[in-house]
Design a protein around this motif. Structure first.
Motif, mmCIF file in Angstrom:
data_model
loop_
_atom_site.group_PDB
_atom_site.id
_atom_site.type_symbol
_atom_site.label_atom_id
_atom_site.label_comp_id
_atom_site.label_asym_id
_atom_site.label_seq_id
_atom_site.Cartn_x
_atom_site.Cartn_y
_atom_site.Cartn_z
ATOM 1 N N ALA A 194 21.271 9.229 56.505
ATOM 2 C CA ALA A 194 20.953 10.603 56.115
ATOM 3 C C ALA A 194 22.048 11.221 55.258
ATOM 4 O O ALA A 194 21.794 12.139 54.465
ATOM 5 N N ARG A 195 23.267 10.744 55.384
ATOM 6 C CA ARG A 195 24.364 11.311 54.608
ATOM 7 C C ARG A 195 24.169 11.069 53.108
ATOM 8 O O ARG A 195 24.714 11.815 52.273
ATOM 9 N N LEU A 196 23.392 10.062 52.751
ATOM 10 C CA LEU A 196 23.205 9.725 51.338
ATOM 11 C C LEU A 196 22.501 10.833 50.565
ATOM 12 O O LEU A 196 22.712 10.979 49.352
ATOM 13 N N VAL A 197 21.625 11.581 51.238
ATOM 14 C CA VAL A 197 20.868 12.614 50.527
ATOM 15 C C VAL A 197 21.536 13.979 50.588
ATOM 16 O O VAL A 197 21.100 14.922 49.937
ATOM 17 N N GLN A 198 22.603 14.092 51.372
ATOM 18 C CA GLN A 198 23.214 15.397 51.592
ATOM 19 C C GLN A 198 24.266 15.752 50.560
ATOM 20 O O GLN A 198 24.607 16.923 50.390
ATOM 21 N N THR A 235 25.650 9.217 45.090
ATOM 22 C CA THR A 235 24.544 9.005 44.148
ATOM 23 C C THR A 235 24.328 7.534 43.804
ATOM 24 O O THR A 235 23.203 7.027 43.846
ATOM 25 N N ASP A 236 25.385 6.838 43.445
ATOM 26 C CA ASP A 236 25.248 5.441 43.036
ATOM 27 C C ASP A 236 24.709 4.584 44.175
ATOM 28 O O ASP A 236 23.829 3.729 43.973
ATOM 29 N N GLU A 237 25.211 4.808 45.396
ATOM 30 C CA GLU A 237 24.765 4.018 46.543
ATOM 31 C C GLU A 237 23.308 4.303 46.866
ATOM 32 O O GLU A 237 22.525 3.370 47.101
ATOM 33 N N LEU A 238 22.941 5.580 46.875
ATOM 34 C CA LEU A 238 21.549 5.937 47.180
ATOM 35 C C LEU A 238 20.612 5.413 46.101
ATOM 36 O O LEU A 238 19.532 4.875 46.402
ATOM 37 N N THR A 239 21.005 5.543 44.835
ATOM 38 C CA THR A 239 20.163 5.054 43.740
ATOM 39 C C THR A 239 19.915 3.561 43.861
ATOM 40 O O THR A 239 18.779 3.086 43.705
ATOM 41 N N ALA A 240 20.953 2.819 44.174
ATOM 42 C CA ALA A 240 20.819 1.365 44.303
ATOM 43 C C ALA A 240 19.879 0.999 45.444
ATOM 44 O O ALA A 240 19.041 0.093 45.316
ATOM 45 N N GLN A 241 19.997 1.721 46.555
ATOM 46 C CA GLN A 241 19.124 1.421 47.699
ATOM 47 C C GLN A 241 17.676 1.820 47.407
ATOM 48 O O GLN A 241 16.741 1.141 47.851
#
Length: 304
Positions: free
Chosen positions: A247-251, A256-262
């Motif tokens: 959940a920390r990825l969207v907060q 950004t880079d980690e969430l985009t890759a996932q």
């Protein structure tokens, strides 16, 4: 043959069906007929041993989210005179299915005459025979839609990390459309712009709606806590790809880079699954077919 007679509330159509069933069982010894309300008929999903099933209900029973059920179980939808203005909508909802939509003549509906009704059904049989001789129509499936539709839980369109990640996807050529989830919006949807992924945010899907959602949704993405086994099981049952991300990825846009890759990895897995799927294969929908029996009505014959 399964028929749906619909009126404003279901009352007058039930009377019409009762008269038709009684008449056919009396004057057509080679046929058997029975009646049932459309909700019970679809819910039971039973294999009928009756030649003619007359179902009845409100015209509102035919909606975008029920089109699959109606289109795969009902051969013809007959519309009462008082709701004839809804016929064009019913035809649009069932356009991808081999289901006839036809108005009931006012005089016939008022008389509720089983003999005249039999003549009308003969006309329906003619049309069905012509349709089946050419094409049975194309059933709507998830794979028929090239764009991906993803349910998102535990995140919001306004989360800064989410906004940054979808902006990165846009730069990669993956255009996003972000909507609030609703069952009606899931089916009755006419996008105003092109997109590759439609993200749908909302509460957990209700158990009673799971089958309908499963026909349209390509994947489920969660940023909340993993739900109980009873809630999660339908992802596996319906073979819907799902993923749980931190959940920390969207907060915060700091991830950004980690969430985009996932997100890219998840979309690739979902797309591969959607391309390989011509329809959903679920035991719940796999009803056993009864032995074929040939029935005759005048010059027409058909197999049940």
């Amino acid at each position: 043959m399964n028929l749906l007679f619909c009126c404003a509330g279901g009352g007058s159509s039930s009377l019409f069906c009762a008269r038709m069933v009684k008449g056919i069982n009396t004057i057509e010894p080679s046929l058997t007929a029975r009646m049932d309300d459309i909700r019970s008929f679809l819910q039971d999903e039973r294999v009928s041993t009756t030649d003619l099933v007359f179902t009845y209900g409100s015209v509102d029973a035919v909606r975008p989210d029920t089109a699959y059920d109606i289109g795969t179980h009902i051969d013809a939808v007959l519309v009462a005179p008082q709701v004839r203005f809804r016929t064009p909508y019913l035809k649009r909802y069932l356009a991808n299915y081999p289901t006839i939509v036809q108005d009931i003549p006012s005089r016939l509906f008022g008389m509720m005459d089983p003999v005249k009704g039999g003549e009308m059904l003969t006309g329906i049989l003619i049309t069905l025979d012509l349709m089946r001789g050419s094409t049975a129509g194309a059933f709507a499936t998830k794979a028929a839609d090239k764009d991906l539709e993803i349910l998102v839980y535990g995140a919001s369109r306004t989360d800064k990390g989410w906004q940054a990640a979808t902006a990165s996807l846009e730069k990669m050529g993956i255009r996003s459309l972000q909507d609030k989830y609703s069952l009606a919006g899931l089916y009755d949807f006419e996008p105003e712009k092109d997109f590759e992924v439609r993200w749908l945010f909302g509460p957990q899907v209700r158990k009673m709606d799971i089958a309908k959602v499963a026909r349209q949704i390509d994947g489920v993405l969660r940023f909340d806590e993993e739900p109980a086994d009873g809630v999660r099981r339908w992802y596996d049952d319906y073979r819907i790809p799902s993923a749980w991300l931190d959940a920390r990825l969207v907060q915060s846009p700091g991830y950004t880079d980690e969430l985009t890759a996932q997100l890219v990895d998840f979309l690739l897995a979902v797309d591969a699954r959607a391309e390989a799927t011509s329809g959903i294969a679920v035991k719940r929908f796999e009803t056993l077919k009864p032995p074929k029996t040939t029935k005759r009505w005048g010059i027409f014959t058909w197999s049940n």
